[in-house]
Design a protein around this motif. Structure first.
Motif, PDB file in Angstrom:
ATOM      1  N   ILE A 144      -1.388  -4.741  -4.870  1.00 15.66           N
ATOM      2  CA  ILE A 144      -0.643  -3.660  -4.231  1.00 15.66           C
ATOM      3  C   ILE A 144      -0.118  -4.158  -2.897  1.00 15.66           C
ATOM      4  O   ILE A 144      -0.886  -4.559  -2.025  1.00 15.66           O
ATOM      5  CB  ILE A 144      -1.536  -2.415  -4.013  1.00 15.66           C
ATOM      6  CG1 ILE A 144      -2.191  -1.974  -5.325  1.00 15.66           C
ATOM      7  CG2 ILE A 144      -0.717  -1.295  -3.395  1.00 15.66           C
ATOM      8  CD1 ILE A 144      -1.223  -1.534  -6.396  1.00 15.66           C
TER       9      ILE A 144
ATOM     10  N   ALA B 277       1.978  -2.884   0.299  1.00 14.45           N
ATOM     11  CA  ALA B 277       2.420  -1.645   0.929  1.00 14.45           C
ATOM     12  C   ALA B 277       3.082  -1.921   2.276  1.00 14.45           C
ATOM     13  O   ALA B 277       2.826  -2.953   2.914  1.00 14.45           O
ATOM     14  CB  ALA B 277       1.229  -0.709   1.115  1.00 14.45           C
TER      15      ALA B 277
ATOM     16  N   ASP C 264      -3.152   1.179   3.872  1.00  7.27           N
ATOM     17  CA  ASP C 264      -3.587   2.182   2.900  1.00  7.27           C
ATOM     18  C   ASP C 264      -4.910   1.732   2.304  1.00  7.27           C
ATOM     19  O   ASP C 264      -4.937   1.043   1.278  1.00  7.27           O
ATOM     20  CB  ASP C 264      -2.528   2.359   1.813  1.00  7.27           C
ATOM     21  CG  ASP C 264      -2.911   3.426   0.788  1.00  7.27           C
ATOM     22  OD1 ASP C 264      -3.970   4.069   0.958  1.00  7.27           O
ATOM     23  OD2 ASP C 264      -2.158   3.597  -0.195  1.00  7.27           O
TER      24      ASP C 264
ATOM     25  N   ALA D  72      -5.847   1.898  -1.405  1.00  9.03           N
ATOM     26  CA  ALA D  72      -5.117   1.118  -2.416  1.00  9.03           C
ATOM     27  C   ALA D  72      -5.998   0.088  -3.108  1.00  9.03           C
ATOM     28  O   ALA D  72      -5.664  -0.378  -4.195  1.00  9.03           O
ATOM     29  CB  ALA D  72      -3.914   0.435  -1.775  1.00  9.03           C
TER      30      ALA D  72
ATOM     31  N   LYS E 293       4.776  -0.769  -2.888  1.00 10.96           N
ATOM     32  CA  LYS E 293       4.796   0.654  -2.544  1.00 10.96           C
ATOM     33  C   LYS E 293       5.636   0.870  -1.300  1.00 10.96           C
ATOM     34  O   LYS E 293       5.459   0.180  -0.319  1.00 10.96           O
ATOM     35  CB  LYS E 293       3.361   1.158  -2.323  1.00 10.96           C
ATOM     36  CG  LYS E 293       2.473   1.061  -3.557  1.00 10.96           C
ATOM     37  CD  LYS E 293       1.067   1.539  -3.279  1.00 10.96           C
ATOM     38  CE  LYS E 293       1.016   3.015  -2.955  1.00 10.96           C
ATOM     39  NZ  LYS E 293      -0.382   3.502  -2.804  1.00 10.96           N
TER      40      LYS E 293
END
Length: 425
Positions: free
Chosen positions: A363, A365, A369, A372, A425
């Motif tokens: 992930i 981003a 986060d 995640a 993301k």
């Protein structure tokens, strides 16, 4: 005349070209964020292994323009650039994936934050280190996977540049190789060292018996005797006759290694040398190692394939500007739209999403986060001070933990897509 050099000239001229022009335009001191990532893995590879981060930190510590460097650059750059380089000290922040961590396409394995002038100077040497070491580590991880519990000796020093050989030995040990033949790697990085003898040693003596006797006298019966200079079965009988059943090991370096190993194992057992190990060498790569899985082999020596990344001598990493200070003082994302070479703007945070204990996705981003997944970026440098060093054995343990975390398809040697997807993301 020999000069005492740091690492600052391990770079391309175009870094200085950009610096000189940016100093002239006033943009050199804008805050900037660069990221190191791979757009894709080498063809057919399912994951990569981060290696070289510790060497990057060592490089940064010595990245200075001293009298020798400045003397060389006096007629290369203009006076403002010369004055900037004379006072250069990196004062920014660096984040990165820890050594031994796996990575995938798009993984921001190193994030450099500072002024444009500071960060751009590091591009070439950072890529030089990481592209080499990650390529070697990624190949080494595949070889260790293929070898299972059998140890591998790194012995590729004579097949690459002399300094690349030291770095390759470090990367191989990081990924699970048991030892190296390279003495400098032993001194510099405390990698265990190992070595036997070459065919030249046997040919030097008046007979194979004289050569074996000399080696046994000097090193004791626990040594490893090379048995394929002339006739393998005859050499094995001679080795056991001279050393006794406590002979440490024999090495086979040619021929059909699987067939030879079976014959040698049978002969050793018949002669009572049941504890004598068989080590095989000779142009081995991960596929050859996997093909020997059923053979009575106790260890491998790998050279050329390891130091050349087993067909992928570079990790295809790039160093790209992803954010820079705008007119308001804020960091604004920037990205390339070049055909075939696009980048994604914005400073990134990276996480490994897990399905229970198995990696499910990478992930990436644009903001922190913690929900995640497992955070992947650690701070390595703060305000120019190195804070992220760790022992090589710590990184070595991380390789095993990360390999265990990957899904089963990651460990296949057959060509395939990355083992987990990268989700932005």
């Amino acid at each position: 005349m020999e000069m005492t050099m740091g690492t600052a000239l391990l770079t391309d001229k175009y870094e200085l070209t950009m610096l000189e022009a940016a100093l002239a335009s006033g943009a050199a001191h804008r805050r900037a964020v660069f990221e190191v990532f791979a757009r894709r893995l080498p063809k057919g590879r399912r994951y990569g292994v981060v290696a070289g981060t510790g060497r990057v930190l060592d490089m940064l510590e010595n990245f200075r323009f001293g009298p020798d460097e400045l003397g060389f650059l006096r007629n290369v750059v203009d006076r403002p650039t010369y004055d900037f380089l004379a006072k250069f000290r990196f004062s920014g922040d660096i984040y990165g994936y820890r050594e031994g961590e796996s990575y995938f396409p798009g993984s921001p394995i190193l994030v450099v934050e500072g002024t444009f002038a500071e960060a751009v100077l590091l591009e070439t040497v950072v890529l030089s280190i990481l592209n080499h070491d990650c390529a070697i580590a990624s190949a080494a991880a595949r070889m260790v996977q293929a070898a299972g519990d059998r140890p591998i000796i790194e012995m590729g020093s004579r097949r690459t540049h002399e300094q690349a050989a030291v770095a390759a030995a470090r990367a191989a040990y990081l990924c699970g190789f048991g030892s190296t033949s390279n003495l400098m790697a032993g001194l510099r990085y405390r990698v265990p060292i190992a070595g036997t003898s070459a065919h030249a040693f046997t040919l030097l003596h008046d007979s194979e018996a004289a050569a074996f006797r000399a080696q046994l006298t000097a090193l004791g019966p626990g040594t490893t005797l090379l048995v394929d200079t002339y006739d393998v079965p005859e050499a094995v009988r001679l080795a056991v006759d001279l050393a006794g059943p406590e002979l440490g090991a024999v090495r086979i370096d040619s021929g059909d290694l699987a067939v030879a190993a079976v014959e040698v194992r049978r002969l050793l057992d018949e002669l009572g040398a049941t504890a004598t190990r068989i080590v095989v060498t000779g142009d081995l790569d991960e596929y050859a190692i996997a093909a020997l899985a059923a053979a009575p082999v106790d260890g491998y020596g790998v050279g050329t394939a390891l130091v050349t990344g087993s067909g992928a001598p570079t990790a295809n990493l790039v160093y790209k500007l992803v954010a820079r200070e705008d007119a308001t003082g804020a960091l604004a994302p920037v990205a390339k739209r070049s055909v075939g070479k696009p980048s994604r703007g914005g400073r990134k945070w990276a996480y490994r999403a897990l399905d229970d204990t198995t990696a499910d996705a990478e992930i990436i981003a644009l903001a922190p986060d913690e929900t995640a997944g497992r955070p992947l970026l650690a701070q390595l440098v703060r305000d120019g001070e190195i804070i992220g060093r760790e022992p090589l054995d710590t990184a070595r343990a991380r390789v095993h933990a990360t390999r265990t975390e990957l899904p089963a398809n990651a460990h296949s040697l057959s060509p395939g897509d990355p083992a987990i997807p990268t989700i932005f993301k």
